[in-house]
Design an enzyme around this catalytic site. Structure first.
Site, mmCIF file in Angstrom:
data_model
loop_
_atom_site.group_PDB
_atom_site.id
_atom_site.type_symbol
_atom_site.label_atom_id
_atom_site.label_comp_id
_atom_site.label_asym_id
_atom_site.label_seq_id
_atom_site.Cartn_x
_atom_site.Cartn_y
_atom_site.Cartn_z
ATOM 1 N N GLY A 1 1.253 -17.646 -6.803
ATOM 2 C CA GLY A 1 1.202 -16.433 -7.615
ATOM 3 C C GLY A 1 2.224 -15.404 -7.172
ATOM 4 C CG ASP A 2 2.160 -13.810 -3.288
ATOM 5 O OD1 ASP A 2 1.528 -13.002 -3.999
ATOM 6 O OD2 ASP A 2 1.774 -14.173 -2.164
#
Length: 301
Positions: free
Chosen positions: A246-247
């Protein structure tokens, strides 16, 4: 002159234990290996954006321990300007991660120096020349709100990754241009599990301008003032470690928005970057290069 991404957030040293599976409550399982890796949601997003061609500055805090030096060196090696990262007396942030053979993981975070970031730190940061501010929730809410407010006053768009998920005010959301929860975070914020468009509508009603729902292997759903509702498919890969996927998406999405891509186009690129990241171990170590993402997109034309 190209505007920069300003990431204000956490820097952690990730202590990763590999195991056949994640233990149940009260259960002990035998580890299969151990690593120390550079992480922290803020630093991960900064490294992802920098490796994909963005000019990136980082604001936050590390401790005075050896981990702090490693975290700063990692940012510099990735091309991130770390001048805005201050050193606090005491330990750096730590994340203890259990990584299962399936690729799934469980994470416990000890804030360390990340917990010392204050609104006063934000006042000292330079927002001129910034095209997008990236925020997460691994530093105190006081600092997150101050950063969002300062960015809004400077006319700079804000991207908020609401992780680890927690309650926050509508005042914060009203300063957010892009809210980017995953399915678990979206369910916590809306009070239930709904179809993507209904979830996005509920989040938009809270005050943010646009929503990007990160749906893992199902892709990303975008909706808001700057984009029509659209599901952007993911890329099929064999995941070995989902840490920081997600980062990676956020960093890549930010990089491509600043490069001038339309939101759906930027999301496709970010899906590709995240897909590559889950085929590798680690957080910052898994972030792909521009050439790698370009090759994946070309092969899936």
């Amino acid at each position: 002159m190209q505007k920069s991404v300003l990431v204000i957030g956490s820097l952690n040293l990730d202590l990763v234990i590999h195991a056949e599976r994640i233990p149940l409550p009260g259960e002990t399982v035998r580890g299969l290996g151990y690593e120390e890796l550079l992480g922290g949601k803020g630093a991960n997003q900064a490294v992802a954006a920098a490796r994909l061609g963005a000019s990136v500055r980082m604001g936050g805090r590390v401790g005075s321990d050896a981990y702090g030096h490693s975290l700063l060196d990692g940012l510099t090696a990735a091309g991130v300007n770390a001048a805005g990262v201050q050193v606090s007396e005491g330990p750096s942030g730590l994340a203890v991660i259990t990584h299962a053979a399936s690729g799934q993981n469980s994470i416990v975070v000890q804030p360390g120096a990340n917990g010392a970031v204050t609104a006063a730190d934000i006042v000292e940061m330079e927002f001129s020349g910034v095209g997008l501010v990236l925020l997460q929730l691994e530093i105190p809410m006081e600092a997150v709100c101050a950063a969002a407010k300062t960015a809004r006053q400077a006319g700079v768009p804000v991207m908020l990754d609401p992780a680890p998920v927690q309650a926050f005010s509508n005042d914060l959301l009203q300063a957010v241009t892009w809210l980017t929860p995953n399915e678990t975070e979206a369910a916590a914020l809306t009070g239930g599990v709904f179809p993507p468009q209904e979830t996005a509508e509920k989040l938009l009603a809270m005050g943010c301008r646009n929503v990007v729902l990160k749906l893992g292997e199902c892709g990303a759903f975008l909706m808001g003032s700057d984009c029509e509702p659209v599901l952007v498919p993911s890329f099929a890969v064999k995941a070995v470690d989902t840490t920081a996927a997600g980062d990676c998406f956020n960093g890549a999405f930010a990089a491509r928005l600043l490069a001038g891509d339309a939101p759906a186009e930027a999301a496709r690129y970010a899906n590709g970057a995240a897909a590559i990241s889950v085929t590798r171990m680690g957080a910052q170590a898994s972030m792909p290069s521009q050439d790698e993402v370009a090759e994946l997109l070309e092969n899936h034309r």
